[in-house]
Enzyme design. Sequence first.
Site, mmCIF file in Angstrom:
data_model
loop_
_atom_site.group_PDB
_atom_site.id
_atom_site.type_symbol
_atom_site.label_atom_id
_atom_site.label_comp_id
_atom_site.label_asym_id
_atom_site.label_seq_id
_atom_site.Cartn_x
_atom_site.Cartn_y
_atom_site.Cartn_z
ATOM 1 N N GLY A 1 -2.765 -13.762 2.411
ATOM 2 C CA GLY A 1 -3.991 -14.537 2.461
ATOM 3 C C GLY A 1 -4.429 -14.873 3.872
ATOM 4 N N ASP B 1 -5.668 -6.424 -6.189
ATOM 5 C CA ASP B 1 -4.742 -7.536 -5.953
ATOM 6 C C ASP B 1 -4.626 -7.754 -4.451
ATOM 7 O OD1 ASP B 1 -4.145 -7.891 -8.692
ATOM 8 O OD2 ASP B 1 -2.735 -6.218 -8.610
ATOM 9 N N LEU B 2 -5.069 -8.905 -3.965
ATOM 10 C CA LEU B 2 -5.152 -9.177 -2.541
ATOM 11 C C LEU B 2 -3.800 -9.020 -1.857
ATOM 12 C CD1 LEU B 2 -6.964 -10.181 -0.206
ATOM 13 C CD2 LEU B 2 -6.239 -12.506 -0.798
ATOM 14 N N ASP B 3 -3.772 -8.163 -0.814
ATOM 15 C CA ASP B 3 -2.585 -7.930 0.010
ATOM 16 C C ASP B 3 -1.389 -7.425 -0.802
ATOM 17 O OD1 ASP B 3 -4.026 -8.844 2.211
ATOM 18 O OD2 ASP B 3 -3.362 -10.914 1.941
ATOM 19 N N GLU B 4 -1.653 -6.725 -1.893
ATOM 20 C CA GLU B 4 -0.583 -6.211 -2.753
ATOM 21 C C GLU B 4 -0.571 -4.684 -2.812
ATOM 22 O OE1 GLU B 4 1.783 -7.764 -4.320
ATOM 23 O OE2 GLU B 4 1.216 -9.871 -4.311
#
Length: 282
Positions: A199, A224-227
């Site tokens: 994040g 999926d954020l930063d995944e």
Amino acid sequence: MQDTYILTLSCPDRPGIVHAVSGFLAERGGNIEEAAQFNDHGTGLFFMRVQFSCPAGDAAPLREQLGALAERFAMRWQLHERAQPMRAVIFVSREGHCLNDLLFRWKSGLLPLHIAAIVSNHRDFYQLAASYNVPFHHIAVTKASKAQAEERQLEIVDSEGAELVVLARYMQVLSDAMCQRLAGRAINIHHSFLPSFKGAKPYYQAHDRGVKLIGATAHYVTADLDEGPIIEQDVARVDHTDTVEDLTAVGRDTESQVLARAVKWHAEHRVLLNGHRTVVFK
């Protein structure tokens, strides 16, 4: 005269795949210049990258015949001309270190790219873009205009024939729909050693935890954020005397290097997706 190609493939693992591929190329006068393979025993999948030269000519028959070979082994495959640079569009916000680094490496002949355009939600780098003779597109993004902005961004990507989108510190979260449109061809640089400190403001999080190593992660973009699947990572050592500003300054160099390596490997077709992971033939 010779043409050079790069063949990448993945399929269920079984005996005879390497023999079949090398035999196929030999029968057509192909000379293997570089080859790498990987057997994932956890998933039962086989991955391969082959760079080969063959007598110059129309690539269409070669692709058609490769299709027949691929069908035998249930392969997912791609064939690329090595001499053809990958067309790319770079997205950036207000932190320009990664953008500047990529532009310099490209113009220095260190990246097999053609940077076709720069897209930004701010005007800060229009002069930098002009100095490299790269079209610059300012597209403001607000909560109300996000859908229209992404539509315009995708129009630019499509019109430029971009095979790669690089998020060089583009500080906007892409919508699920845009992530799906760019699946497997959008690389983000995250200023943290994922999965730690996801994040916003990861350097603040790292400083608060008193870390001794800070890092950067280049990964494919997913909803999926930063995944997304990780391509490359690196770290730099810090200590208790470093402020948040110190961590940020050190981290910028790491971010630039990590992103440049990931972009280079992608452009050289060295990265193959393996579920939520990657296989990288360096």
